[in-house]
Design a protein around this motif. Structure first.
Motif, PDB file in Angstrom:
ATOM      1  N   LEU A   8       0.822  -1.210   0.065  1.00  0.00           N
ATOM      2  CA  LEU A   8       0.022  -0.058  -0.193  1.00  0.00           C
ATOM      3  C   LEU A   8       0.850   1.433   0.000  1.00  0.00           C
ATOM      4  CD1 LEU A   8      -2.509  -1.213   2.830  1.00  0.00           C
ATOM      5  CD2 LEU A   8      -2.720  -1.379   0.286  1.00  0.00           C
ATOM      6  N   GLY A   9       1.938   1.242  -0.597  1.00  0.00           N
ATOM      7  CA  GLY A   9       2.932   2.360  -0.788  1.00  0.00           C
ATOM      8  C   GLY A   9       3.171   3.012   0.573  1.00  0.00           C
ATOM      9  N   GLU A  10       3.152   4.334   0.823  1.00  0.00           N
ATOM     10  CA  GLU A  10       3.481   4.684   2.197  1.00  0.00           C
ATOM     11  C   GLU A  10       2.666   4.350   3.190  1.00  0.00           C
ATOM     12  OE1 GLU A  10       0.925   8.936   1.641  1.00  0.00           O
ATOM     13  OE2 GLU A  10       3.298   8.886   1.475  1.00  0.00           O
ATOM     14  N   LYS A  11       1.636   3.693   3.022  1.00  0.00           N
ATOM     15  CA  LYS A  11       0.988   3.243   3.937  1.00  0.00           C
ATOM     16  C   LYS A  11       1.428   1.721   4.594  1.00  0.00           C
ATOM     17  CE  LYS A  11      -2.630   3.944   1.449  1.00  0.00           C
ATOM     18  NZ  LYS A  11      -4.209   4.162   1.138  1.00  0.00           N
ATOM     19  N   GLY A  12       2.228   1.195   3.959  1.00  0.00           N
ATOM     20  CA  GLY A  12       2.723  -0.205   4.475  1.00  0.00           C
ATOM     21  C   GLY A  12       2.058  -1.241   3.702  1.00  0.00           C
ATOM     22  N   SER A  13       2.077  -2.303   4.164  1.00  0.00           N
ATOM     23  CA  SER A  13       1.296  -3.457   3.615  1.00  0.00           C
ATOM     24  C   SER A  13       0.565  -3.934   4.583  1.00  0.00           C
ATOM     25  CB  SER A  13       2.434  -4.263   3.273  1.00  0.00           C
ATOM     26  OG  SER A  13       3.298  -4.853   4.169  1.00  0.00           O
ATOM     27  N   LEU A  14      -0.642  -4.828   3.971  1.00  0.00           N
ATOM     28  CA  LEU A  14      -1.423  -5.635   4.558  1.00  0.00           C
ATOM     29  C   LEU A  14      -1.411  -7.157   4.210  1.00  0.00           C
ATOM     30  CD1 LEU A  14      -3.994  -5.505   6.716  1.00  0.00           C
ATOM     31  CD2 LEU A  14      -5.463  -5.435   4.564  1.00  0.00           C
ATOM     32  N   ILE A  15      -1.203  -8.094   5.214  1.00  0.00           N
ATOM     33  CA  ILE A  15      -1.106  -9.573   5.027  1.00  0.00           C
ATOM     34  C   ILE A  15      -2.378 -10.107   5.433  1.00  0.00           C
ATOM     35  CG2 ILE A  15       0.373 -11.564   4.972  1.00  0.00           C
ATOM     36  CD1 ILE A  15       2.836  -9.492   5.384  1.00  0.00           C
ATOM     37  N   TYR A  16      -2.959 -11.058   4.856  1.00  0.00           N
ATOM     38  CA  TYR A  16      -3.996 -11.706   5.315  1.00  0.00           C
ATOM     39  C   TYR A  16      -3.781 -13.399   5.230  1.00  0.00           C
ATOM     40  CZ  TYR A  16      -9.185 -12.999   5.883  1.00  0.00           C
ATOM     41  OH  TYR A  16     -10.168 -13.512   6.351  1.00  0.00           O
ATOM     42  N   SER A  17      -3.884 -13.947   6.469  1.00  0.00           N
ATOM     43  CA  SER A  17      -3.801 -15.455   6.165  1.00  0.00           C
ATOM     44  C   SER A  17      -4.643 -16.018   7.474  1.00  0.00           C
ATOM     45  CB  SER A  17      -2.457 -15.812   6.464  1.00  0.00           C
ATOM     46  OG  SER A  17      -2.052 -17.070   6.346  1.00  0.00           O
ATOM     47  N   GLU A  18      -5.343 -17.018   7.330  1.00  0.00           N
ATOM     48  CA  GLU A  18      -6.058 -17.695   8.351  1.00  0.00           C
ATOM     49  C   GLU A  18      -6.817 -16.959   9.226  1.00  0.00           C
ATOM     50  OE1 GLU A  18      -2.933 -20.260  10.265  1.00  0.00           O
ATOM     51  OE2 GLU A  18      -2.710 -21.533   8.566  1.00  0.00           O
ATOM     52  N   ASN A  19      -7.675 -16.174   8.426  1.00  0.00           N
ATOM     53  CA  ASN A  19      -8.546 -15.190   9.024  1.00  0.00           C
ATOM     54  C   ASN A  19      -7.823 -14.030  10.025  1.00  0.00           C
ATOM     55  OD1 ASN A  19     -10.701 -16.504   8.031  1.00  0.00           O
ATOM     56  ND2 ASN A  19     -10.632 -18.092   9.619  1.00  0.00           N
ATOM     57  N   THR A  20      -6.559 -13.837   9.805  1.00  0.00           N
ATOM     58  CA  THR A  20      -5.965 -12.930  10.544  1.00  0.00           C
ATOM     59  C   THR A  20      -5.189 -11.818   9.553  1.00  0.00           C
ATOM     60  OG1 THR A  20      -5.321 -14.501  12.115  1.00  0.00           O
ATOM     61  CG2 THR A  20      -3.931 -12.501  12.133  1.00  0.00           C
ATOM     62  N   PHE A  21      -5.365 -10.709   9.982  1.00  0.00           N
ATOM     63  CA  PHE A  21      -4.832  -9.470   9.444  1.00  0.00           C
ATOM     64  C   PHE A  21      -3.668  -9.120   9.903  1.00  0.00           C
ATOM     65  CE2 PHE A  21      -9.320  -8.595   7.923  1.00  0.00           C
ATOM     66  CZ  PHE A  21      -8.992  -8.546   6.533  1.00  0.00           C
ATOM     67  N   TYR A  22      -2.545  -8.850   9.138  1.00  0.00           N
ATOM     68  CA  TYR A  22      -1.147  -8.217   9.848  1.00  0.00           C
ATOM     69  C   TYR A  22      -0.968  -6.991   8.997  1.00  0.00           C
ATOM     70  CZ  TYR A  22      -0.817 -13.236  11.115  1.00  0.00           C
ATOM     71  OH  TYR A  22      -0.860 -14.264  11.611  1.00  0.00           O
ATOM     72  N   GLN A  23      -0.984  -5.801   9.835  1.00  0.00           N
ATOM     73  CA  GLN A  23      -0.873  -4.351   9.106  1.00  0.00           C
ATOM     74  C   GLN A  23       0.631  -4.158   9.266  1.00  0.00           C
ATOM     75  OE1 GLN A  23      -2.959  -2.263   7.570  1.00  0.00           O
ATOM     76  NE2 GLN A  23      -1.039  -1.167   7.037  1.00  0.00           N
TER      77      GLN A  23
END
Length: 309
Positions: free
Chosen positions: A216-231
Protein backbone atom coordinates in the motif's frame (compact mmCIF):
# COMPACT_ATOMS: atom_id res chain seq x y z
CA UNK A 1 26.36 -18.91 -22.49
CA UNK A 2 22.88 -20.39 -22.29
CA UNK A 3 22.42 -23.28 -19.87
CA UNK A 4 20.13 -26.27 -20.41
CA UNK A 5 17.80 -26.72 -17.46
CA UNK A 6 18.52 -30.19 -16.14
CA UNK A 7 19.17 -29.80 -12.44
CA UNK A 8 18.14 -32.27 -9.75
CA UNK A 9 18.90 -29.82 -6.93
CA UNK A 10 15.87 -28.71 -4.91
CA UNK A 11 15.95 -24.93 -4.39
CA UNK A 12 14.30 -23.26 -1.40
CA UNK A 13 13.13 -20.42 -3.66
CA UNK A 14 13.05 -20.34 -7.44
CA UNK A 15 12.15 -17.01 -9.03
CA UNK A 16 10.97 -17.36 -12.64
CA UNK A 17 10.67 -14.29 -14.81
CA UNK A 18 12.08 -12.24 -17.65
CA UNK A 19 15.07 -9.98 -17.21
CA UNK A 20 14.22 -6.77 -19.04
CA UNK A 21 15.83 -3.76 -20.58
CA UNK A 22 14.47 -0.78 -18.60
CA UNK A 23 14.39 2.92 -19.32
CA UNK A 24 13.62 4.61 -15.98
CA UNK A 25 12.52 8.24 -15.98
CA UNK A 26 12.12 10.06 -12.64
CA UNK A 27 12.12 13.74 -11.62
CA UNK A 28 15.74 13.18 -10.48
CA UNK A 29 17.25 11.17 -13.34
CA UNK A 30 16.82 9.17 -16.55
CA UNK A 31 18.69 5.88 -16.84
CA UNK A 32 18.90 2.70 -18.91
CA UNK A 33 19.40 -0.45 -16.82
CA UNK A 34 18.47 -4.12 -16.54
CA UNK A 35 15.17 -4.74 -14.78
CA UNK A 36 12.20 -7.00 -14.29
CA UNK A 37 11.16 -9.03 -11.27
CA UNK A 38 13.82 -11.64 -12.03
CA UNK A 39 16.64 -9.07 -11.85
CA UNK A 40 15.46 -7.05 -8.84
CA UNK A 41 14.50 -10.19 -6.90
CA UNK A 42 17.88 -11.86 -7.48
CA UNK A 43 19.86 -8.71 -6.74
CA UNK A 44 17.98 -8.18 -3.48
CA UNK A 45 19.11 -11.63 -2.28
CA UNK A 46 22.72 -11.52 -3.45
CA UNK A 47 24.13 -10.46 -0.06
CA UNK A 48 22.27 -13.19 1.82
CA UNK A 49 22.97 -16.89 2.15
CA UNK A 50 21.40 -17.65 -1.23
CA UNK A 51 22.67 -21.19 -1.74
CA UNK A 52 19.02 -22.26 -1.73
CA UNK A 53 18.01 -19.69 -4.39
CA UNK A 54 17.71 -20.28 -8.13
CA UNK A 55 16.78 -17.80 -10.84
CA UNK A 56 15.19 -19.00 -14.07
CA UNK A 57 14.98 -16.29 -16.70
CA UNK A 58 14.53 -15.81 -20.43
CA UNK A 59 16.13 -13.13 -22.60
CA UNK A 60 17.84 -12.53 -25.91
CA UNK A 61 21.54 -13.30 -26.47
CA UNK A 62 22.42 -9.60 -26.65
CA UNK A 63 21.59 -9.18 -22.94
CA UNK A 64 23.54 -12.19 -21.64
CA UNK A 65 26.03 -9.82 -19.99
CA UNK A 66 23.40 -9.24 -17.29
CA UNK A 67 23.29 -12.98 -16.60
CA UNK A 68 27.09 -13.05 -16.44
CA UNK A 69 26.91 -10.25 -13.87
CA UNK A 70 24.48 -12.19 -11.67
CA UNK A 71 26.47 -15.40 -11.94
CA UNK A 72 29.60 -13.47 -11.00
CA UNK A 73 27.85 -12.50 -7.78
CA UNK A 74 27.28 -16.16 -6.93
CA UNK A 75 23.66 -16.40 -8.05
CA UNK A 76 22.51 -19.67 -9.65
CA UNK A 77 20.96 -18.59 -12.97
CA UNK A 78 19.39 -20.83 -15.61
CA UNK A 79 18.50 -19.27 -18.96
CA UNK A 80 15.76 -20.24 -21.39
CA UNK A 81 16.64 -18.77 -24.81
CA UNK A 82 14.25 -16.15 -26.19
CA UNK A 83 14.12 -14.45 -29.56
CA UNK A 84 13.90 -11.04 -27.87
CA UNK A 85 14.32 -9.36 -24.48
CA UNK A 86 11.45 -7.48 -22.81
CA UNK A 87 11.97 -3.71 -23.09
CA UNK A 88 10.07 -1.49 -20.62
CA UNK A 89 9.91 2.27 -20.21
CA UNK A 90 8.89 3.31 -16.67
CA UNK A 91 8.10 6.98 -16.04
CA UNK A 92 7.49 8.24 -12.48
CA UNK A 93 6.04 11.51 -11.21
CA UNK A 94 6.81 13.21 -7.88
CA UNK A 95 4.53 10.62 -6.26
CA UNK A 96 6.33 7.28 -6.62
CA UNK A 97 2.98 5.48 -6.88
CA UNK A 98 2.33 7.43 -10.11
CA UNK A 99 3.87 5.35 -12.92
CA UNK A 100 3.23 5.17 -16.65
CA UNK A 101 4.67 2.40 -18.81
CA UNK A 102 5.41 1.50 -22.40
CA UNK A 103 6.56 -1.89 -23.69
CA UNK A 104 8.89 -1.64 -26.66
CA UNK A 105 9.60 -5.40 -27.04
CA UNK A 106 8.34 -8.70 -25.60
CA UNK A 107 10.08 -12.02 -24.90
CA UNK A 108 8.73 -15.53 -25.39
CA UNK A 109 6.40 -16.85 -22.66
CA UNK A 110 7.36 -19.55 -20.16
CA UNK A 111 5.84 -22.99 -20.76
CA UNK A 112 5.57 -26.28 -18.86
CA UNK A 113 7.90 -27.89 -21.38
CA UNK A 114 10.59 -25.29 -20.73
CA UNK A 115 10.20 -25.57 -16.93
CA UNK A 116 9.78 -29.33 -16.61
CA UNK A 117 13.11 -29.95 -14.82
CA UNK A 118 12.91 -27.13 -12.27
CA UNK A 119 12.52 -28.20 -8.62
CA UNK A 120 11.81 -25.86 -5.72
CA UNK A 121 9.89 -25.57 -2.48
CA UNK A 122 8.64 -22.10 -3.44
CA UNK A 123 8.19 -20.88 -7.02
CA UNK A 124 7.86 -17.10 -7.34
CA UNK A 125 6.41 -16.04 -10.69
CA UNK A 126 7.42 -12.52 -11.68
CA UNK A 127 4.76 -11.70 -14.26
CA UNK A 128 5.43 -8.70 -16.50
CA UNK A 129 2.79 -9.21 -19.19
CA UNK A 130 -0.45 -11.20 -19.27
CA UNK A 131 0.87 -14.12 -21.32
CA UNK A 132 4.13 -14.77 -19.42
CA UNK A 133 2.66 -17.72 -17.49
CA UNK A 134 -0.48 -19.61 -18.49
CA UNK A 135 -2.90 -21.10 -15.98
CA UNK A 136 -1.55 -24.53 -16.92
CA UNK A 137 1.94 -23.45 -15.80
CA UNK A 138 0.60 -22.33 -12.42
CA UNK A 139 -1.24 -25.64 -12.01
CA UNK A 140 1.81 -27.70 -12.92
CA UNK A 141 4.17 -25.80 -10.60
CA UNK A 142 1.65 -25.99 -7.72
CA UNK A 143 1.92 -29.78 -7.87
CA UNK A 144 5.67 -29.47 -7.16
CA UNK A 145 5.79 -26.71 -4.52
CA UNK A 146 4.17 -23.53 -3.22
CA UNK A 147 3.43 -20.97 -5.93
CA UNK A 148 3.90 -17.26 -5.19
CA UNK A 149 2.64 -14.77 -7.78
CA UNK A 150 3.13 -11.04 -8.25
CA UNK A 151 -0.11 -10.38 -10.11
CA UNK A 152 1.01 -7.17 -11.86
CA UNK A 153 1.70 -8.71 -15.27
CA UNK A 154 -1.68 -10.44 -15.50
CA UNK A 155 -3.29 -7.01 -15.43
CA UNK A 156 -1.28 -5.67 -18.39
CA UNK A 157 -2.30 -6.14 -21.99
CA UNK A 158 0.12 -4.79 -24.58
CA UNK A 159 -1.53 -2.78 -27.36
CA UNK A 160 1.23 -1.63 -29.67
CA UNK A 161 3.68 -0.01 -27.25
CA UNK A 162 1.04 0.97 -24.72
CA UNK A 163 0.27 -0.95 -21.53
CA UNK A 164 -3.52 -1.29 -21.24
CA UNK A 165 -4.91 -2.20 -17.78
CA UNK A 166 -7.18 -5.27 -17.86
CA UNK A 167 -8.69 -7.69 -15.37
CA UNK A 168 -7.24 -11.19 -14.91
CA UNK A 169 -9.91 -13.33 -16.55
CA UNK A 170 -8.76 -16.61 -14.96
CA UNK A 171 -8.24 -15.14 -11.49
CA UNK A 172 -10.84 -17.24 -9.62
CA UNK A 173 -9.47 -20.50 -10.99
CA UNK A 174 -5.84 -19.42 -10.57
CA UNK A 175 -6.29 -18.56 -6.86
CA UNK A 176 -6.95 -22.23 -6.15
CA UNK A 177 -3.33 -22.99 -7.08
CA UNK A 178 -1.58 -19.85 -5.78
CA UNK A 179 -0.29 -20.10 -2.19
CA UNK A 180 0.99 -16.51 -1.87
CA UNK A 181 -0.39 -13.59 -3.90
CA UNK A 182 1.07 -10.09 -4.01
CA UNK A 183 -0.86 -7.09 -5.38
CA UNK A 184 -0.63 -3.34 -4.91
CA UNK A 185 -3.54 -0.95 -4.28
CA UNK A 186 -4.49 -0.44 -7.91
CA UNK A 187 -4.15 -4.13 -8.74
CA UNK A 188 -6.28 -5.29 -5.81
CA UNK A 189 -9.06 -2.91 -6.89
CA UNK A 190 -9.00 -4.26 -10.45
CA UNK A 191 -9.12 -7.84 -9.17
CA UNK A 192 -11.83 -7.38 -6.53
CA UNK A 193 -13.69 -4.19 -7.49
CA UNK A 194 -13.12 -2.68 -4.04
CA UNK A 195 -10.68 -0.04 -2.76
CA UNK A 196 -10.92 -1.41 0.80
CA UNK A 197 -7.78 -3.52 1.41
CA UNK A 198 -9.39 -5.73 4.04
CA UNK A 199 -12.39 -6.46 1.83
CA UNK A 200 -10.08 -7.12 -1.11
CA UNK A 201 -7.91 -9.50 0.92
CA UNK A 202 -10.96 -11.45 2.10
CA UNK A 203 -12.25 -11.76 -1.47
CA UNK A 204 -8.93 -13.05 -2.80
CA UNK A 205 -8.67 -15.52 0.06
CA UNK A 206 -12.24 -16.71 -0.54
CA UNK A 207 -11.18 -17.74 -4.07
CA UNK A 208 -8.63 -20.11 -2.56
CA UNK A 209 -5.37 -18.20 -1.93
CA UNK A 210 -4.26 -18.82 1.68
CA UNK A 211 -1.76 -15.92 1.99
CA UNK A 212 -2.58 -12.52 0.47
CA UNK A 213 -0.10 -9.62 0.50
CA UNK A 214 -1.31 -6.14 -0.41
CA UNK A 215 1.39 -3.46 -0.72
CA UNK A 216 0.00 0.00 0.00
CA UNK A 217 2.88 2.39 -0.73
CA UNK A 218 3.63 4.80 2.11
CA UNK A 219 0.83 3.15 4.12
CA UNK A 220 2.86 -0.04 4.38
CA UNK A 221 1.39 -3.43 3.59
CA UNK A 222 -1.47 -5.66 4.68
CA UNK A 223 -1.11 -9.43 4.89
CA UNK A 224 -4.09 -11.74 5.37
CA UNK A 225 -3.79 -15.40 6.30
CA UNK A 226 -5.95 -17.84 8.27
CA UNK A 227 -8.55 -15.18 9.15
CA UNK A 228 -5.88 -12.86 10.56
CA UNK A 229 -4.83 -9.42 9.28
CA UNK A 230 -1.24 -8.26 9.73
CA UNK A 231 -0.79 -4.51 9.18
CA UNK A 232 2.90 -3.83 8.48
CA UNK A 233 3.90 -0.17 8.67
CA UNK A 234 6.37 1.30 6.22
CA UNK A 235 9.67 2.35 7.78
CA UNK A 236 10.46 6.05 7.24
CA UNK A 237 12.75 6.79 4.30
CA UNK A 238 15.15 9.74 4.41
CA UNK A 239 15.13 10.16 0.63
CA UNK A 240 13.12 8.63 -2.19
CA UNK A 241 15.38 8.15 -5.20
CA UNK A 242 13.96 5.26 -7.24
CA UNK A 243 10.83 3.14 -6.65
CA UNK A 244 11.40 0.76 -9.58
CA UNK A 245 11.57 -2.81 -8.30
CA UNK A 246 10.30 -1.96 -4.83
CA UNK A 247 7.55 -4.61 -4.95
CA UNK A 248 10.04 -7.20 -6.19
CA UNK A 249 12.38 -6.29 -3.34
CA UNK A 250 9.53 -6.70 -0.85
CA UNK A 251 8.73 -10.18 -2.12
CA UNK A 252 12.39 -11.21 -2.15
CA UNK A 253 12.70 -10.28 1.51
CA UNK A 254 9.35 -11.74 2.47
CA UNK A 255 9.87 -15.11 0.78
CA UNK A 256 13.46 -15.33 2.00
CA UNK A 257 12.35 -14.96 5.61
CA UNK A 258 9.36 -17.29 5.20
CA UNK A 259 11.64 -19.93 3.64
CA UNK A 260 13.85 -19.58 6.73
CA UNK A 261 10.88 -20.39 8.99
CA UNK A 262 10.03 -16.80 10.02
CA UNK A 263 6.50 -15.81 10.98
CA UNK A 264 4.35 -13.57 8.78
CA UNK A 265 5.06 -10.67 11.16
CA UNK A 266 8.83 -11.16 11.03
CA UNK A 267 8.83 -11.59 7.25
CA UNK A 268 6.64 -8.53 6.71
CA UNK A 269 8.86 -6.27 8.84
CA UNK A 270 11.99 -7.57 7.11
CA UNK A 271 10.47 -6.93 3.67
CA UNK A 272 9.32 -3.44 4.68
CA UNK A 273 12.82 -2.55 5.89
CA UNK A 274 14.30 -3.75 2.60
CA UNK A 275 11.88 -1.52 0.69
CA UNK A 276 12.93 1.51 2.71
CA UNK A 277 16.57 0.89 1.82
CA UNK A 278 15.65 0.25 -1.83
CA UNK A 279 13.73 3.54 -2.15
CA UNK A 280 16.92 5.46 -1.35
CA UNK A 281 18.89 3.61 -4.04
CA UNK A 282 19.02 3.95 -7.82
CA UNK A 283 18.72 0.44 -9.19
CA UNK A 284 18.41 -2.78 -7.20
CA UNK A 285 18.56 -3.11 -3.42
CA UNK A 286 22.10 -3.85 -2.23
CA UNK A 287 21.36 -4.23 1.49
CA UNK A 288 23.08 -6.69 3.78
CA UNK A 289 21.32 -8.52 6.60
CA UNK A 290 23.00 -6.11 9.01
CA UNK A 291 21.66 -3.09 7.07
CA UNK A 292 18.11 -4.44 7.24
CA UNK A 293 18.31 -5.37 10.90
CA UNK A 294 19.58 -1.85 11.66
CA UNK A 295 16.52 -0.27 10.01
CA UNK A 296 14.23 -2.52 12.04
CA UNK A 297 16.13 -1.82 15.28
CA UNK A 298 16.05 1.96 14.70
CA UNK A 299 12.28 2.01 14.34
CA UNK A 300 10.49 3.78 17.17
CA UNK A 301 7.20 1.97 16.53
CA UNK A 302 6.13 -1.65 16.81
CA UNK A 303 5.71 -1.60 12.99
CA UNK A 304 3.05 -4.29 13.01
CA UNK A 305 -0.49 -4.82 14.18
CA UNK A 306 -2.58 -7.94 13.78
CA UNK A 307 -6.23 -8.74 14.26
CA UNK A 308 -8.02 -12.06 14.05
CA UNK A 309 -11.43 -11.83 12.40
Amino acid sequence: MYNTINNDTMADICCIGHITLDKVITPKFTAHMPGGTAYYFAKALKNFNHTGFKLVTSLGKSEMSTVDELRGEGIDVEVIPSRRTVYFENKYGENTDDRTQRVLAKADPFTNEKLQNIKARIFHLGTLTADDFSLDVIKELSARGLVSVDVQGYLRRINGEQVVPVDYEEKREAMKYISILKANEMEMEVLTDTADPKKAARILASWGCPEVILTLGEKGSLIYSENTFYQIDAFPSQEIVDATGCGDTYMAGYLYKRSQGASITEAGKFAAAMCTIKLGTKGPCNATLADIEAVIADSTTSNVEYMRV
